[in-house]
Enzyme design. Sequence first.
Site, PDB file in Angstrom:
ATOM      1  N   ASP A  74       3.997  14.391  14.663  1.00 20.60           N
ATOM      2  CA  ASP A  74       4.215  14.270  13.209  1.00 20.60           C
ATOM      3  C   ASP A  74       2.883  14.383  12.477  1.00 20.60           C
ATOM      4  OD1 ASP A  74       5.800  11.830  10.955  1.00 20.60           O
ATOM      5  OD2 ASP A  74       5.708  14.024  10.918  1.00 20.60           O
ATOM      6  N   PHE A 110       9.169   4.619   7.690  1.00 26.82           N
ATOM      7  CA  PHE A 110       8.723   3.650   8.708  1.00 26.82           C
ATOM      8  C   PHE A 110       8.949   2.214   8.253  1.00 26.82           C
ATOM      9  CE2 PHE A 110       5.273   5.280   6.080  1.00 26.82           C
ATOM     10  CZ  PHE A 110       4.866   4.139   5.420  1.00 26.82           C
ATOM     11  N   LYS A 128       2.056  -3.388   8.754  1.00 32.98           N
ATOM     12  CA  LYS A 128       3.194  -2.457   8.662  1.00 32.98           C
ATOM     13  C   LYS A 128       4.443  -3.217   9.110  1.00 32.98           C
ATOM     14  CE  LYS A 128       4.744   1.844  10.909  1.00 32.98           C
ATOM     15  NZ  LYS A 128       4.278   3.001  11.716  1.00 32.98           N
ATOM     16  N   LYS A 132       0.366  15.488   9.925  1.00 34.10           N
ATOM     17  CA  LYS A 132       0.413  16.046   8.562  1.00 34.10           C
ATOM     18  C   LYS A 132      -0.588  15.269   7.727  1.00 34.10           C
ATOM     19  CE  LYS A 132       4.445  13.121   7.613  1.00 34.10           C
ATOM     20  NZ  LYS A 132       5.838  13.095   7.182  1.00 34.10           N
ATOM     21  N   ASP A 151       0.529   6.515  12.363  1.00 35.12           N
ATOM     22  CA  ASP A 151       1.981   6.707  12.438  1.00 35.12           C
ATOM     23  C   ASP A 151       2.418   7.421  13.713  1.00 35.12           C
ATOM     24  OD1 ASP A 151       4.486   7.363   9.884  1.00 35.12           O
ATOM     25  OD2 ASP A 151       4.614   6.686  11.970  1.00 35.12           O
ATOM     26  N   THR A 197       8.439  16.847   9.765  1.00 30.93           N
ATOM     27  CA  THR A 197       8.526  17.288   8.375  1.00 30.93           C
ATOM     28  C   THR A 197       8.561  18.818   8.334  1.00 30.93           C
ATOM     29  OG1 THR A 197       7.165  15.371   7.912  1.00 30.93           O
ATOM     30  CG2 THR A 197       7.405  16.974   6.134  1.00 30.93           C
ATOM     31  N   ASN A 217      -0.471  11.583   7.317  1.00 28.34           N
ATOM     32  CA  ASN A 217      -0.722  10.721   8.482  1.00 28.34           C
ATOM     33  C   ASN A 217      -2.167  10.785   8.944  1.00 28.34           C
ATOM     34  OD1 ASN A 217       1.856   9.708   8.594  1.00 28.34           O
ATOM     35  ND2 ASN A 217       2.600  11.247  10.043  1.00 28.34           N
ATOM     36  N   LEU A 269       0.825  -1.209   0.000  1.00 25.06           N
ATOM     37  CA  LEU A 269       0.000   0.000   0.000  1.00 25.06           C
ATOM     38  C   LEU A 269       0.860   1.260   0.000  1.00 25.06           C
ATOM     39  CD1 LEU A 269      -2.616  -1.139   2.646  1.00 25.06           C
ATOM     40  CD2 LEU A 269      -2.981  -0.873   0.188  1.00 25.06           C
ATOM     41  N   GLY A 270       2.043   1.144   0.593  1.00 26.15           N
ATOM     42  CA  GLY A 270       2.925   2.319   0.661  1.00 26.15           C
ATOM     43  C   GLY A 270       4.194   1.941   1.396  1.00 26.15           C
ATOM     44  N   SER A 271       5.170   2.804   1.292  1.00 31.28           N
ATOM     45  CA  SER A 271       6.405   2.586   2.050  1.00 31.28           C
ATOM     46  C   SER A 271       7.013   3.957   2.339  1.00 31.28           C
ATOM     47  CB  SER A 271       7.387   1.747   1.222  1.00 31.28           C
ATOM     48  OG  SER A 271       7.614   2.408  -0.003  1.00 31.28           O
ATOM     49  N   GLY A 272       7.875   3.986   3.340  1.00 31.37           N
ATOM     50  CA  GLY A 272       8.460   5.281   3.732  1.00 31.37           C
ATOM     51  C   GLY A 272       9.501   5.045   4.793  1.00 31.37           C
ATOM     52  N   VAL A 303       4.091  -1.013   4.071  1.00 33.08           N
ATOM     53  CA  VAL A 303       2.738  -1.362   4.511  1.00 33.08           C
ATOM     54  C   VAL A 303       2.073  -2.188   3.413  1.00 33.08           C
ATOM     55  CG1 VAL A 303       0.487  -0.487   5.187  1.00 33.08           C
ATOM     56  CG2 VAL A 303       2.554   0.715   5.919  1.00 33.08           C
TER      57      VAL A 303
HETATM   58  C1  LIG Z   1      -5.039   2.401   1.087  1.00 30.67           C
HETATM   59  C2  LIG Z   1      -3.746   2.763   1.798  1.00 30.67           C
HETATM   60  C3  LIG Z   1      -2.678   3.337   1.062  1.00 30.67           C
HETATM   61  C4  LIG Z   1      -1.467   3.653   1.682  1.00 30.67           C
HETATM   62  C5  LIG Z   1      -1.319   3.397   3.064  1.00 30.67           C
HETATM   63  C6  LIG Z   1      -2.402   2.838   3.808  1.00 30.67           C
HETATM   64  C7  LIG Z   1      -3.617   2.511   3.197  1.00 30.67           C
HETATM   65  C8  LIG Z   1      -1.938   2.732   5.154  1.00 30.67           C
HETATM   66  C9  LIG Z   1      -2.505   2.289   6.357  1.00 30.67           C
HETATM   67  C10 LIG Z   1      -1.770   2.408   7.546  1.00 30.67           C
HETATM   68  C11 LIG Z   1      -0.450   2.940   7.557  1.00 30.67           C
HETATM   69  C12 LIG Z   1       0.358   3.068   8.839  1.00 30.67           C
HETATM   70  C13 LIG Z   1       0.122   3.358   6.352  1.00 30.67           C
HETATM   71  C14 LIG Z   1      -0.607   3.251   5.174  1.00 30.67           C
HETATM   72  N1  LIG Z   1      -0.265   3.630   3.910  1.00 30.67           N
HETATM   73  C15 LIG Z   1       1.054   4.163   3.519  1.00 30.67           C
HETATM   74  C16 LIG Z   1       1.039   5.676   3.388  1.00 30.67           C
HETATM   75  C17 LIG Z   1       0.716   6.313   4.718  1.00 30.67           C
HETATM   76  N2  LIG Z   1       1.107   7.708   4.781  1.00 30.67           N
HETATM   77  C18 LIG Z   1      -2.621   1.888   8.607  1.00 30.67           C
HETATM   78  O1  LIG Z   1      -2.375   1.844   9.816  1.00 30.67           O
HETATM   79  N3  LIG Z   1      -3.797   1.487   8.060  1.00 30.67           N
HETATM   80  C19 LIG Z   1      -3.782   1.697   6.707  1.00 30.67           C
HETATM   81  O2  LIG Z   1      -4.691   1.421   5.950  1.00 30.67           O
END
Ligand SMILES: Cc1ccc2c(c1)c1c3c(c(C)cc1n2CCCN)C(=O)NC3=O
Length: 278
Positions: free
Chosen positions: A139, A24, A42, A141, A161, A180, A144, A19-22, A27
């Site tokens: 944090d 942290f 995560k 923003k 986060d 940030t 988050n 779903l995403g990465s950073g 995910v």
């Molecule tokens: C559909 C979608 C797309 C990106 C997601 C999430 C859900 C997401 C989620 C979470 C975290 C910590 C990061 C997440 N990310 C990464 C980006 C967060 N800033 C989370 O805790 N639940 C999420 O759905």
Amino acid sequence: AVALRARSVEELYELLETLGSGHFGVVKRCRERSTGTFYAAKFVKTRRCRGSRRGLERVQVEREVAILRDLQHPNIMRLHDLFACRAEMVLVLELMRGGELFDFIAEKEMLSEEEAIEFLEQILHGVQYLHGRSIAHFDLKPENIMLQEKDVPKPQIKIIDFGLAQKLEDGVTFKSLCGTPQYIAPEVINYEPLSSATDMWSIGVITYILLSGFSPFQGETDAETLSNVLEGAYEFEEHYFSDTSEMAKDFIRQLLVKEPQERMTASECLVHPWIKPL
Ligand SMILES: Cc1ccc2c(c1)c1c3c(c(C)cc1n2CCCN)C(=O)NC3=O
């Protein structure tokens, strides 16, 4: 209940797309085998040894988990499950299908004052809950703030986060230079004691962005952004704020105040005439 399981996350959850990465970690969407329910997993790499640059300090992730475990509020991300093995920890969290508030605003350019208030009331209730338990997020923003669903008239949000969050012990002056640049308060840059008021500055920045699509202090470089924050140099550009109400501008003005003690608290924000009209 969140039990620390020695077994691997894949025994209990089917891992799906990323779903995403950073900073942290990564995910991934996942599906709990026993119930068929979808969650967000995560994955955080924890350093094998101190001083190594890869991954985060394990103690930092354990602090985030300790804070998350304690929290129970509709606008705060809930921890469903936790797995820890040598080099990484996996937090299983509620899935927020609507993605980030950041992307939602990007798609819509900017929001009406009513839409912005809908989001801000939820953010303020979540932050009021955190501050009431002496926890600061540090944090806040739009990246988050996650939406449960996005194509609904009143999207529900949750704050995610808690990697930089801190328990504010009385008398302990917490100082930390992270966050940030666009959203951090002057006291963070001046390495002065931080408090829940630090979060309220970030809410002022988020409100400005919700109403205009613009970031009040952003410069060409991080250094320029930081100096803009220190000067408190922002204005309501006529071009973007011409039809913004005086109440909305007053709300922002009472948060983007250099002196932390003079900023509105989350509770005061919730009774500000812009948010809670008589
Ligand atoms: C559909 C979608 C797309 C990106 C997601 C999430 C859900 C997401 C989620 C979470 C975290 C910590 C990061 C997440 N990310 C990464 C980006 C967060 N800033 C989370 O805790 N639940 C999420 O759905």
